[in-house]
Write an enzyme that holds these catalytic residues in place. Structure first.
Site, mmCIF file in Angstrom:
data_model
loop_
_atom_site.group_PDB
_atom_site.id
_atom_site.type_symbol
_atom_site.label_atom_id
_atom_site.label_comp_id
_atom_site.label_asym_id
_atom_site.label_seq_id
_atom_site.Cartn_x
_atom_site.Cartn_y
_atom_site.Cartn_z
ATOM 1 N N HIS A 150 4.126 -10.173 6.746
ATOM 2 C CA HIS A 150 4.008 -9.401 5.505
ATOM 3 C C HIS A 150 2.970 -10.035 4.584
ATOM 4 O O HIS A 150 2.813 -11.257 4.560
ATOM 5 C CB HIS A 150 5.347 -9.334 4.766
ATOM 6 C CG HIS A 150 6.398 -8.537 5.470
ATOM 7 N ND1 HIS A 150 6.496 -7.166 5.366
ATOM 8 C CD2 HIS A 150 7.403 -8.922 6.295
ATOM 9 C CE1 HIS A 150 7.523 -6.744 6.090
ATOM 10 N NE2 HIS A 150 8.084 -7.792 6.668
ATOM 11 N N ASP A 192 9.328 -13.149 9.786
ATOM 12 C CA ASP A 192 9.756 -13.230 8.392
ATOM 13 C C ASP A 192 10.407 -14.579 8.067
ATOM 14 O O ASP A 192 11.165 -14.679 7.098
ATOM 15 C CB ASP A 192 10.746 -12.101 8.074
ATOM 16 C CG ASP A 192 10.076 -10.743 7.983
ATOM 17 O OD1 ASP A 192 8.849 -10.668 8.189
ATOM 18 O OD2 ASP A 192 10.789 -9.750 7.736
ATOM 19 N N HIS A 236 12.344 -10.321 15.461
ATOM 20 C CA HIS A 236 13.723 -10.034 15.068
ATOM 21 C C HIS A 236 13.931 -8.527 15.012
ATOM 22 O O HIS A 236 12.986 -7.751 15.144
ATOM 23 C CB HIS A 236 14.087 -10.722 13.746
ATOM 24 C CG HIS A 236 13.324 -10.240 12.551
ATOM 25 N ND1 HIS A 236 11.976 -10.479 12.371
ATOM 26 C CD2 HIS A 236 13.723 -9.533 11.461
ATOM 27 C CE1 HIS A 236 11.582 -9.953 11.229
ATOM 28 N NE2 HIS A 236 12.623 -9.367 10.662
ATOM 29 N N HIS A 295 16.463 -16.056 8.396
ATOM 30 C CA HIS A 295 16.262 -14.671 7.948
ATOM 31 C C HIS A 295 17.234 -13.764 8.698
ATOM 32 O O HIS A 295 17.922 -12.940 8.098
ATOM 33 C CB HIS A 295 14.816 -14.274 8.212
ATOM 34 C CG HIS A 295 14.492 -12.855 7.856
ATOM 35 N ND1 HIS A 295 14.519 -12.385 6.556
ATOM 36 C CD2 HIS A 295 14.121 -11.798 8.631
ATOM 37 C CE1 HIS A 295 14.192 -11.096 6.550
ATOM 38 N NE2 HIS A 295 13.947 -10.713 7.793
ATOM 39 N N HIS A 344 14.855 -6.159 12.788
ATOM 40 C CA HIS A 344 14.677 -5.212 11.690
ATOM 41 C C HIS A 344 13.690 -4.102 12.072
ATOM 42 O O HIS A 344 12.700 -4.340 12.765
ATOM 43 C CB HIS A 344 14.213 -5.933 10.428
ATOM 44 C CG HIS A 344 15.283 -6.772 9.809
ATOM 45 N ND1 HIS A 344 15.026 -7.819 8.955
ATOM 46 C CD2 HIS A 344 16.637 -6.724 9.935
ATOM 47 C CE1 HIS A 344 16.170 -8.372 8.568
ATOM 48 N NE2 HIS A 344 17.151 -7.713 9.150
ATOM 49 N N ASP A 372 11.392 -2.468 10.590
ATOM 50 C CA ASP A 372 9.973 -2.556 10.267
ATOM 51 C C ASP A 372 9.223 -3.517 11.193
ATOM 52 O O ASP A 372 8.015 -3.703 11.068
ATOM 53 C CB ASP A 372 9.755 -2.937 8.796
ATOM 54 C CG ASP A 372 10.307 -4.295 8.429
ATOM 55 O OD1 ASP A 372 11.344 -4.703 8.990
ATOM 56 O OD2 ASP A 372 9.697 -4.970 7.568
ATOM 57 N N HIS A 373 9.951 -4.097 12.155
ATOM 58 C CA HIS A 373 9.335 -4.944 13.178
ATOM 59 C C HIS A 373 9.492 -4.365 14.586
ATOM 60 O O HIS A 373 8.890 -4.883 15.522
ATOM 61 C CB HIS A 373 9.948 -6.351 13.138
ATOM 62 C CG HIS A 373 9.656 -7.072 11.860
ATOM 63 N ND1 HIS A 373 8.806 -8.146 11.782
ATOM 64 C CD2 HIS A 373 10.089 -6.855 10.593
ATOM 65 C CE1 HIS A 373 8.724 -8.555 10.531
ATOM 66 N NE2 HIS A 373 9.504 -7.787 9.789
#
Length: 254
Positions: free
Chosen positions: A171, A133, A57, A112, A59, A61-62
């Protein structure tokens, strides 16, 4: 001669991310690189060439490490949904290809985010699900641009897989999630055992069978889970989806 087994390794990044790497015969994939440096270090230490990047996805941090990885490995292929600007190849529901001689299958698992994907790697050892996530051990992702109803359906889809399926969340949230699970099911002995085990990291991957014993978001049909969710919401809940939504709201405030 039998094919070399995959090596699947979590590369720690940022505060609590795992960038999963999958390698065989000198070729590697990484999933959701939030930053490039730790992945490049791992690849260099093990003499690996990066062939593919799989994005679950959008975001940061990905995705934050994609550009840095492409600078070093410009020929690697980035797979992602249509909302991933850096994607070289579209990956959506039902898309399949081979990596290391084994089948990769894409599921659309929204909730998510609306466009969230999961990557299922089928090999002789079993099924490996890189779930981003959507699922965490003893928990699940927050709802951002998807809906709680979508996330519930995505998790129910996971629950239909074989019990030995291994999940690779992005995570390390297990210990915190188990504190919540213990509030939802204080009498669940599997949760107590898992809390002791969660002192040792990494806690991942996890089997579906394990999650079905400890994860309240997969146990919405259980009497105590439904009762506790109803107590939190202040009224009777009609079905598993309503229990799930109440649990997710409770966890947001936990």
């Amino acid at each position: 001669m039998a094919a070399q087994a995959f090596t699947i390794h979590p590369v720690a990044a940022l505060d609590d991310n795992y960038i999963w790497t999958v390698s065989r015969n000198g070729q590697a994939v990484c999933i959701d690189p939030g930053e490039a440096g730790p992945v490049l270090d791992y690849l260099h230490r093990h003499g690996l060439s990066l062939a593919e990047i799989w994005i679950t996805h959008h975001h940061h941090d990905h995705t934050g490490g994609i550009a840095g990885l492409k600078q070093v490995f410009p020929q690697c292929t980035v797979y992602g949904n249509r909302d991933i600007a850096a994607a070289d190849r579209y990956a959506g529901e039902g898309v399949q290809w081979l990596f290391g001689g084994c089948r990769v299958e894409v599921w659309h698992t929204p909730g998510h985010t609306a466009g969230h994907l999961s990557y299922l790697l089928h090999d002789a050892e079993g099924l490996h699900v890189f779930c981003g996530d959507t699922l965490f051990s003893a928990g699940c992702g927050r709802v951002f641009c998807g809906t709680a109803g979508q996330l519930y359906v995505s998790l129910q889809r996971y629950a239909g897989l074989p019990g030995h399926t291994l999940f690779y969340p992005a995570h390390e949230y297990t210990a915190a999630n188990l504190r919540f699970a213990a509030c939802v099911e204080p009498d669940n002995p599997a949760v107590r055992t898992a809390r002791a085990a969660a002192e040792h990291m990494p806690t991942l991957p996890v089997s579906l069978a394990h999650e079905l014993r400890i994860n309240p978001f997969l146990r919405t049909g259980g009497r105590q889970v439904a009762q506790k969710a109803a107590e939190y919401s202040g009224g009777k809940l009609a079905d598993g989806a309503a229990v799930f939504a109440a649990l997710r709201e409770w966890k947001n405030r936990f």
